[in-house]
Design a protein around this motif. Sequence first.
Motif, mmCIF file in Angstrom:
data_model
loop_
_atom_site.group_PDB
_atom_site.id
_atom_site.type_symbol
_atom_site.label_atom_id
_atom_site.label_comp_id
_atom_site.label_asym_id
_atom_site.label_seq_id
_atom_site.Cartn_x
_atom_site.Cartn_y
_atom_site.Cartn_z
ATOM 1 N N VAL A 8 1.049 -1.232 -0.016
ATOM 2 C CA VAL A 8 0.053 0.039 -0.171
ATOM 3 C C VAL A 8 1.122 1.269 -0.111
ATOM 4 C CG1 VAL A 8 -1.660 1.402 1.135
ATOM 5 C CG2 VAL A 8 -1.982 -0.987 0.988
ATOM 6 N N VAL A 9 1.863 1.144 0.821
ATOM 7 C CA VAL A 9 2.674 2.353 1.035
ATOM 8 C C VAL A 9 3.406 2.626 -0.611
ATOM 9 C CG1 VAL A 9 4.999 3.331 2.056
ATOM 10 C CG2 VAL A 9 3.034 2.421 3.377
ATOM 11 N N LEU A 10 4.044 1.424 -0.937
ATOM 12 C CA LEU A 10 4.631 1.629 -2.334
ATOM 13 C C LEU A 10 3.719 2.002 -3.405
ATOM 14 C CD1 LEU A 10 6.984 -1.607 -2.561
ATOM 15 C CD2 LEU A 10 7.658 0.793 -2.071
ATOM 16 N N GLY A 11 2.520 1.612 -3.279
ATOM 17 C CA GLY A 11 1.450 2.139 -4.469
ATOM 18 C C GLY A 11 1.152 3.568 -4.186
ATOM 19 N N ALA A 12 1.146 3.845 -2.961
ATOM 20 C CA ALA A 12 0.874 5.373 -2.615
ATOM 21 C C ALA A 12 1.793 6.138 -3.099
ATOM 22 C CB ALA A 12 0.536 5.666 -1.228
ATOM 23 N N ALA A 13 3.045 6.060 -2.773
ATOM 24 C CA ALA A 13 4.243 6.791 -3.285
ATOM 25 C C ALA A 13 4.278 6.745 -4.733
ATOM 26 C CB ALA A 13 5.627 6.165 -2.540
ATOM 27 N N THR A 14 3.979 5.716 -5.578
ATOM 28 C CA THR A 14 4.297 5.494 -6.906
ATOM 29 C C THR A 14 2.987 6.532 -7.318
ATOM 30 O OG1 THR A 14 4.956 3.294 -6.835
ATOM 31 C CG2 THR A 14 3.983 3.898 -9.070
ATOM 32 N N ALA A 15 1.856 6.486 -6.827
ATOM 33 C CA ALA A 15 0.994 7.551 -7.481
ATOM 34 C C ALA A 15 1.235 8.849 -7.302
ATOM 35 C CB ALA A 15 -0.499 7.181 -6.879
ATOM 36 N N VAL A 16 1.782 9.216 -6.209
ATOM 37 C CA VAL A 16 2.260 10.534 -5.988
ATOM 38 C C VAL A 16 3.447 10.983 -7.016
ATOM 39 C CG1 VAL A 16 3.370 12.294 -4.245
ATOM 40 C CG2 VAL A 16 1.313 10.505 -3.403
ATOM 41 N N VAL A 17 4.445 10.085 -6.927
ATOM 42 C CA VAL A 17 5.423 10.456 -7.688
ATOM 43 C C VAL A 17 5.221 10.473 -9.339
ATOM 44 C CG1 VAL A 17 7.871 9.655 -8.470
ATOM 45 C CG2 VAL A 17 7.046 9.625 -6.232
ATOM 46 N N ALA A 18 4.146 9.655 -9.717
ATOM 47 C CA ALA A 18 3.747 9.769 -11.039
ATOM 48 C C ALA A 18 2.952 11.221 -11.345
ATOM 49 C CB ALA A 18 2.594 8.484 -11.311
ATOM 50 N N LEU A 19 2.106 11.422 -10.488
ATOM 51 C CA LEU A 19 1.432 12.727 -10.517
ATOM 52 C C LEU A 19 2.443 13.802 -10.847
ATOM 53 C CD1 LEU A 19 -1.589 12.394 -8.123
ATOM 54 C CD2 LEU A 19 -1.389 12.169 -10.641
ATOM 55 N N THR A 30 4.175 6.798 -14.926
ATOM 56 C CA THR A 30 3.963 5.735 -13.914
ATOM 57 C C THR A 30 5.019 4.762 -13.794
ATOM 58 O OG1 THR A 30 1.622 5.913 -14.174
ATOM 59 C CG2 THR A 30 2.145 4.063 -13.119
ATOM 60 N N LEU A 31 5.485 4.119 -15.075
ATOM 61 C CA LEU A 31 6.630 3.401 -14.945
ATOM 62 C C LEU A 31 7.738 3.823 -14.525
ATOM 63 C CD1 LEU A 31 7.208 0.644 -17.784
ATOM 64 C CD2 LEU A 31 9.149 1.802 -16.493
ATOM 65 N N PHE A 32 8.232 5.110 -14.901
ATOM 66 C CA PHE A 32 9.272 5.798 -14.385
ATOM 67 C C PHE A 32 9.210 6.013 -12.678
ATOM 68 C CE2 PHE A 32 12.209 9.514 -15.277
ATOM 69 C CZ PHE A 32 13.384 8.859 -14.925
ATOM 70 N N ALA A 33 8.012 6.217 -12.187
ATOM 71 C CA ALA A 33 7.828 6.767 -10.973
ATOM 72 C C ALA A 33 7.952 5.427 -10.197
ATOM 73 C CB ALA A 33 6.488 7.277 -10.765
ATOM 74 N N ALA A 34 7.254 4.153 -10.599
ATOM 75 C CA ALA A 34 7.464 2.880 -9.827
ATOM 76 C C ALA A 34 8.796 2.516 -9.974
ATOM 77 C CB ALA A 34 6.540 1.864 -10.685
ATOM 78 N N LEU A 35 9.616 2.610 -10.850
ATOM 79 C CA LEU A 35 10.925 2.208 -10.762
ATOM 80 C C LEU A 35 11.737 3.181 -9.935
ATOM 81 C CD1 LEU A 35 13.091 1.785 -14.084
ATOM 82 C CD2 LEU A 35 14.009 2.875 -12.273
#
Length: 348
Positions: A8-19, A30-35
């Motif tokens: 959940v923490v990783l998913g939320a952080a990915t969403a914030v960085v992707a935005l 999204t891919l870049f943020a998740a990486l």
Amino acid sequence: MRTAARWVVLGAATAVVALGLKAAGLPSPTLFAALLVGLVAALAGRAGELEVPRLAFVAAQATVGVVLGAYLQSSSLSAVGSSWLPVTLVSAGTLVLSIGAGLGLARVTPLDAPTATLGMIAGGASGIVTMAGDLGADDRLVAFMQYLRVLVVVLLTPLLVALWGAHGGGHAGAAPPVLAHPRDWLITVAVAPLSVLGARRVGLPAAPLLGPMLVASALTLAGVSFVVPPVLRELAFALIGLQVGLRFTLATVRLLGRLLAPVLIALFGLLVGCFLLAVLLHATAPVSLRDAYLATTPGGLYAVLAIAFGAGANTTFILAVQGLRLLVMVLLAPLAVRRLVGTGRQPA
């Protein structure tokens, strides 16, 4: 319970960085943020033993394959029209340049040939990163090189286009709804798993990606209009980014530091080569040098299209050439890697 909380923490952080990356205008945010999120978590030791489940990763690969296949529209082929021969030659030339740059990079760095070659493929960054592991390459290093290329192209293209001057901005089509239409879900969910099974049955390399891509391409050319639901597409990109990012180590990061200079030199050579291909396309097709450059620039499809709209360029032709080249890169790269460099050195 703790594992679920970490996801959940990783998913939320990915969403914030992707935005944030999307607001900055970077492609594939999204891919870049998740990486990036996965990399930070791995290096901080906060990820524990987290790893994207194999079935979820294959599903993400298949979804990205459908996304790539949907780029090939009949309207794109119509836009190329009588210029199909120079466009085909330019696409083939880009692949040859990419492979040459990769093989050269492998000779002067610790990179093995498959990793260096896939890292230098000019186009389809998300697709190349998705298939890298299946082709025996180090997907972490491939991701580094692919997104370094995209970043360089995104930063340089507006400056180069400004030299030609801009006039009359275009208008992009409306983005599909986040949840799309039920019909889009049905087609995507049907195409992705069935085509993976079929591709594996016939022994297609990188089957989880290429099988869905080929089937989706055939459907769009046959006139079946659909889009991959954006929420599903972004989830797939996030899973792929996390899969790669969570596998980073301090040793890998140190290697990236040593690779930065030679990779940038190879990228510069690739940029010069693609510009020469743009000159060839300008000389053999009824398009301006600016539009030919935007059509052949090595990567950053979404960013290039945004720049083209703003500059009043021939966006239909640019999208056609970029989209066709993307499919050529993703389809032929695994075949070329297996044939030309499949016996290269093992990753350092």
